[in-house]
Design an enzyme around this catalytic site. Sequence first.
Site, PDB file in Angstrom:
ATOM      1  N   ASN A   8      39.364  42.244  31.054  1.00  0.00           N
ATOM      2  CA  ASN A   8      37.952  42.692  31.214  1.00  0.00           C
ATOM      3  C   ASN A   8      37.251  43.228  30.105  1.00  0.00           C
ATOM      4  O   ASN A   8      37.552  44.423  29.743  1.00  0.00           O
ATOM      5  CB  ASN A   8      37.763  43.382  32.356  1.00  0.00           C
ATOM      6  CG  ASN A   8      36.279  44.027  32.930  1.00  0.00           C
ATOM      7  OD1 ASN A   8      35.247  43.390  32.142  1.00  0.00           O
ATOM      8  ND2 ASN A   8      35.996  44.440  33.802  1.00  0.00           N
TER       9      ASN A   8
ATOM     10  N   LYS B 217      39.310  46.292  29.084  1.00  0.00           N
ATOM     11  CA  LYS B 217      40.223  47.008  30.175  1.00  0.00           C
ATOM     12  C   LYS B 217      41.413  45.731  30.705  1.00  0.00           C
ATOM     13  O   LYS B 217      41.033  44.521  30.383  1.00  0.00           O
ATOM     14  CB  LYS B 217      39.559  47.092  31.515  1.00  0.00           C
ATOM     15  CG  LYS B 217      39.231  48.721  31.628  1.00  0.00           C
ATOM     16  CD  LYS B 217      38.786  48.995  32.962  1.00  0.00           C
ATOM     17  CE  LYS B 217      37.279  48.652  33.398  1.00  0.00           C
ATOM     18  NZ  LYS B 217      36.894  48.959  34.688  1.00  0.00           N
TER      19      LYS B 217
ATOM     20  N   ARG C 284      37.693  38.161  33.321  1.00  0.00           N
ATOM     21  CA  ARG C 284      36.425  38.508  34.046  1.00  0.00           C
ATOM     22  C   ARG C 284      35.291  38.224  33.043  1.00  0.00           C
ATOM     23  O   ARG C 284      35.101  38.834  32.041  1.00  0.00           O
ATOM     24  CB  ARG C 284      35.864  39.992  34.518  1.00  0.00           C
ATOM     25  CG  ARG C 284      34.936  40.542  35.072  1.00  0.00           C
ATOM     26  CD  ARG C 284      34.553  41.932  35.247  1.00  0.00           C
ATOM     27  NE  ARG C 284      33.247  41.896  36.108  1.00  0.00           N
ATOM     28  CZ  ARG C 284      32.341  42.796  35.671  1.00  0.00           C
ATOM     29  NH1 ARG C 284      32.917  43.667  34.718  1.00  0.00           N
ATOM     30  NH2 ARG C 284      31.162  42.871  36.346  1.00  0.00           N
TER      31      ARG C 284
ATOM     32  N   HIS D 174      29.252  41.183  40.839  1.00  0.00           N
ATOM     33  CA  HIS D 174      30.039  41.971  41.522  1.00  0.00           C
ATOM     34  C   HIS D 174      30.602  40.646  42.540  1.00  0.00           C
ATOM     35  O   HIS D 174      31.308  41.308  43.472  1.00  0.00           O
ATOM     36  CB  HIS D 174      29.559  42.948  42.100  1.00  0.00           C
ATOM     37  CG  HIS D 174      29.208  44.123  41.479  1.00  0.00           C
ATOM     38  ND1 HIS D 174      28.450  45.142  41.786  1.00  0.00           N
ATOM     39  CD2 HIS D 174      29.815  44.593  40.107  1.00  0.00           C
ATOM     40  CE1 HIS D 174      28.388  46.130  40.698  1.00  0.00           C
ATOM     41  NE2 HIS D 174      29.011  45.903  40.087  1.00  0.00           N
TER      42      HIS D 174
ATOM     43  N   HIS E 199      29.122  47.643  47.492  1.00  0.00           N
ATOM     44  CA  HIS E 199      29.731  47.896  46.405  1.00  0.00           C
ATOM     45  C   HIS E 199      29.184  48.958  45.497  1.00  0.00           C
ATOM     46  O   HIS E 199      28.269  48.823  44.754  1.00  0.00           O
ATOM     47  CB  HIS E 199      30.275  46.689  45.632  1.00  0.00           C
ATOM     48  CG  HIS E 199      30.706  46.939  44.127  1.00  0.00           C
ATOM     49  ND1 HIS E 199      32.193  46.498  43.933  1.00  0.00           N
ATOM     50  CD2 HIS E 199      30.647  47.734  43.176  1.00  0.00           C
ATOM     51  CE1 HIS E 199      32.709  46.651  42.703  1.00  0.00           C
ATOM     52  NE2 HIS E 199      31.577  47.531  42.141  1.00  0.00           N
ATOM     53  N   LEU E 200      29.760  50.606  45.773  1.00  0.00           N
ATOM     54  CA  LEU E 200      28.896  51.452  44.907  1.00  0.00           C
ATOM     55  C   LEU E 200      29.893  51.993  43.951  1.00  0.00           C
ATOM     56  O   LEU E 200      30.676  52.893  44.163  1.00  0.00           O
ATOM     57  CB  LEU E 200      28.466  52.495  46.055  1.00  0.00           C
ATOM     58  CG  LEU E 200      27.861  51.872  47.178  1.00  0.00           C
ATOM     59  CD1 LEU E 200      27.594  53.428  48.162  1.00  0.00           C
ATOM     60  CD2 LEU E 200      26.625  51.315  46.902  1.00  0.00           C
ATOM     61  N   GLY E 201      29.789  51.418  42.949  1.00  0.00           N
ATOM     62  CA  GLY E 201      30.343  52.170  41.463  1.00  0.00           C
ATOM     63  C   GLY E 201      29.300  52.536  40.367  1.00  0.00           C
ATOM     64  O   GLY E 201      28.380  52.883  41.054  1.00  0.00           O
TER      65      GLY E 201
ATOM     66  N   ARG F 255      21.347  52.389  35.761  1.00  0.00           N
ATOM     67  CA  ARG F 255      20.370  51.414  35.956  1.00  0.00           C
ATOM     68  C   ARG F 255      19.521  51.666  37.109  1.00  0.00           C
ATOM     69  O   ARG F 255      19.765  52.260  37.976  1.00  0.00           O
ATOM     70  CB  ARG F 255      20.950  50.213  36.129  1.00  0.00           C
ATOM     71  CG  ARG F 255      21.971  49.610  35.046  1.00  0.00           C
ATOM     72  CD  ARG F 255      22.321  47.919  35.373  1.00  0.00           C
ATOM     73  NE  ARG F 255      23.686  47.831  34.703  1.00  0.00           N
ATOM     74  CZ  ARG F 255      24.575  47.539  35.212  1.00  0.00           C
ATOM     75  NH1 ARG F 255      24.408  46.918  36.540  1.00  0.00           N
ATOM     76  NH2 ARG F 255      25.882  47.381  34.870  1.00  0.00           N
TER      77      ARG F 255
ATOM     78  N   ASP G 195      27.654  60.595  36.738  1.00  0.00           N
ATOM     79  CA  ASP G 195      28.727  60.643  37.727  1.00  0.00           C
ATOM     80  C   ASP G 195      28.571  61.518  38.934  1.00  0.00           C
ATOM     81  O   ASP G 195      27.780  62.389  38.911  1.00  0.00           O
ATOM     82  CB  ASP G 195      30.028  61.324  36.684  1.00  0.00           C
ATOM     83  CG  ASP G 195      31.140  61.357  37.610  1.00  0.00           C
ATOM     84  OD1 ASP G 195      32.266  60.792  37.021  1.00  0.00           O
ATOM     85  OD2 ASP G 195      31.482  61.946  38.840  1.00  0.00           O
TER      86      ASP G 195
ATOM     87  N   ARG H 263      30.233  63.008  40.951  1.00  0.00           N
ATOM     88  CA  ARG H 263      30.918  64.451  41.168  1.00  0.00           C
ATOM     89  C   ARG H 263      30.096  65.442  40.549  1.00  0.00           C
ATOM     90  O   ARG H 263      30.101  66.492  41.115  1.00  0.00           O
ATOM     91  CB  ARG H 263      32.367  64.350  40.616  1.00  0.00           C
ATOM     92  CG  ARG H 263      33.239  63.605  41.486  1.00  0.00           C
ATOM     93  CD  ARG H 263      34.271  63.158  41.039  1.00  0.00           C
ATOM     94  NE  ARG H 263      34.298  62.059  40.115  1.00  0.00           N
ATOM     95  CZ  ARG H 263      35.052  61.207  39.334  1.00  0.00           C
ATOM     96  NH1 ARG H 263      36.315  61.337  39.672  1.00  0.00           N
ATOM     97  NH2 ARG H 263      34.730  60.241  38.585  1.00  0.00           N
TER      98      ARG H 263
ATOM     99  N   ASN I 285      35.048  56.898  47.749  1.00  0.00           N
ATOM    100  CA  ASN I 285      35.339  58.219  47.607  1.00  0.00           C
ATOM    101  C   ASN I 285      34.243  59.477  47.973  1.00  0.00           C
ATOM    102  O   ASN I 285      34.885  60.690  48.211  1.00  0.00           O
ATOM    103  CB  ASN I 285      35.586  58.833  45.959  1.00  0.00           C
ATOM    104  CG  ASN I 285      36.846  57.846  45.425  1.00  0.00           C
ATOM    105  OD1 ASN I 285      38.099  58.304  46.019  1.00  0.00           O
ATOM    106  ND2 ASN I 285      36.879  57.225  44.594  1.00  0.00           N
TER     107      ASN I 285
ATOM    108  N   GLU J 141      39.450  44.173  41.997  1.00  0.00           N
ATOM    109  CA  GLU J 141      39.009  42.935  41.268  1.00  0.00           C
ATOM    110  C   GLU J 141      39.896  42.372  40.395  1.00  0.00           C
ATOM    111  O   GLU J 141      39.982  40.965  40.180  1.00  0.00           O
ATOM    112  CB  GLU J 141      37.672  43.254  40.450  1.00  0.00           C
ATOM    113  CG  GLU J 141      36.627  43.563  41.278  1.00  0.00           C
ATOM    114  CD  GLU J 141      35.387  44.382  40.432  1.00  0.00           C
ATOM    115  OE1 GLU J 141      35.536  45.477  40.347  1.00  0.00           O
ATOM    116  OE2 GLU J 141      34.626  43.734  40.215  1.00  0.00           O
TER     117      GLU J 141
HETATM  118  P1  AMP Z   1      33.467  52.612  39.348  1.00  0.00           P
HETATM  119  O1  AMP Z   1      32.021  51.949  38.611  1.00  0.00           O
HETATM  120  O2  AMP Z   1      33.646  51.892  40.841  1.00  0.00           O
HETATM  121  O3  AMP Z   1      34.622  53.000  38.566  1.00  0.00           O
HETATM  122  O4  AMP Z   1      32.782  53.905  40.079  1.00  0.00           O
HETATM  123  C1  AMP Z   1      32.504  54.977  39.362  1.00  0.00           C
HETATM  124  C2  AMP Z   1      31.782  56.174  39.729  1.00  0.00           C
HETATM  125  O5  AMP Z   1      32.807  56.545  41.109  1.00  0.00           O
HETATM  126  C3  AMP Z   1      31.950  57.475  39.206  1.00  0.00           C
HETATM  127  O6  AMP Z   1      30.630  57.599  38.170  1.00  0.00           O
HETATM  128  C4  AMP Z   1      32.122  58.392  40.091  1.00  0.00           C
HETATM  129  O7  AMP Z   1      30.621  58.962  40.237  1.00  0.00           O
HETATM  130  C5  AMP Z   1      32.449  57.733  41.268  1.00  0.00           C
HETATM  131  N1  AMP Z   1      33.483  58.367  41.748  1.00  0.00           N
HETATM  132  C6  AMP Z   1      34.755  58.186  41.347  1.00  0.00           C
HETATM  133  N2  AMP Z   1      35.800  58.808  41.734  1.00  0.00           N
HETATM  134  C7  AMP Z   1      35.346  59.565  42.696  1.00  0.00           C
HETATM  135  C8  AMP Z   1      35.641  60.752  43.552  1.00  0.00           C
HETATM  136  N3  AMP Z   1      36.875  61.080  43.746  1.00  0.00           N
HETATM  137  N4  AMP Z   1      34.646  61.482  44.326  1.00  0.00           N
HETATM  138  C9  AMP Z   1      33.409  61.103  44.211  1.00  0.00           C
HETATM  139  N5  AMP Z   1      32.985  60.178  43.359  1.00  0.00           N
HETATM  140  C10 AMP Z   1      33.743  59.377  42.593  1.00  0.00           C
END
Ligand code: AMP
Length: 399
Positions: free
Chosen positions: A10, A17, A91, A180, A208-210, A241, A282, A284, A334, A384
């Site tokens: 990727n 990655k 990817r 995605h 899908h929440l990343g 975004r 982030d 957290r 998470n 993925e």
């Molecule tokens: P991704 O793009 O799927 O890798 O998701 C990244 C986002 O997931 C980070 O910006 C975090 O906000 C959130 N995240 C990852 N690990 C945790 C966790 N253990 N607890 C809460 N949020 C998390």
Amino acid sequence: MEPARVLVVNSGSSSIKYQLLDPDSGKVAASGLVERIGEGGGAIEHTAGEHTVTDQVDIPDHTAGLRLAFAKFADTGQDLTTAGITAVGHRVVHGGEVFYRPTRIDDRVLRTITELSTLAPLHNPANIRGIEAVRTLLPDVPQVAVFDTAFFHGLPEAAKTYAIDRQIAEAHGIRRYGFHGTSHEYVSGRVAEFLGRAPGSLNQIVFHLGNGASVSALRGGSPVDTSMGLTPLEGLVMGTRSGDLDPGIILHLMRTAHLDIDGIDRLLNRGSGLRGMAGVNDFRELRRRIESGDPAARSAYDVYVHRLRHYLGAYLIELGGVDAITFTAGVGENNAEVRADALAGLHRFGIAVDPELNTAADRGARRISPAGAEVQVLVVPTNEELAIARAAVAVTGND
Ligand code: AMP
């Protein structure tokens, strides 16, 4: 017999990655991340089994980055040039109207991916650099492009069409493509497996929440809507975004703040979303700030959840009822609070989250709705890389 091995790549504008894995079992032999390519002060983190090695070294381009990764493989006893890799899966972000299946890469395919860069100027050129780097280092191994847009190729007309001048839309390839897709396809398939149901028998909504975030609605296994559009900028609030906006904001900013295209691109893609509203992307850190009483962090969270519920409502109606609602990716897997707030107060629609199941320490695919609830609410980890590896093997196996 030696397990099959697929390298999944990727490649981003300044990063690569990668993962070497067995597409049957999903077992990962090694994985890593090369960062700050072409920016000075490059770095690699490579993990094989229990062991992680890191290194800091200038990495001028993607080929050098991949060469460095190959050296780390060799250091840990895995010479990739002799490891019997069956395929490399890449990817690729934008497949446009052209690519809607995993596709074996040759010169013609590579040229077309290059032409599609007008639709994804930040992403496709970076993906191409990864493909070219692998071609240099593993010239005899078949390479396969797996497109982020492919799963949404068959979106219904009404869902994929923007209400603008049709000739202009056609001339410039303007439609909703969705992104995605590899994750939405993989996760929705896992949902059917988990529930022991045929995919064709289920109406699903998948969040899908990343750092990037999107939601899809599927009827009988096929997507009927998704929140990302021509680009990955549309839809949900994301880490950096904006998601949905009044397009008039762009005109207003051009006229009054005198932002040019690059300024607007930076603002909406990198300086908006949670980061724009609260200063952090982030979740957290956002939570820590909310707990310390930061009103901007609280407001950003509320906007984020408001948008999730907005799409949930729309997709519930589009589907005319849903069997499963699933959360995946970093935040979705998470963050129990986001899941609970996104679905709060919806009992009358048969949707509920059990607080204990929702906060359990379990990391695998799991149900978080109460026993007997009409709608299954699930958390399903996305993968993925595994989906790309399997797609790559499926394509090269048919050669
Ligand atoms: P991704 O793009 O799927 O890798 O998701 C990244 C986002 O997931 C980070 O910006 C975090 O906000 C959130 N995240 C990852 N690990 C945790 C966790 N253990 N607890 C809460 N949020 C998390």
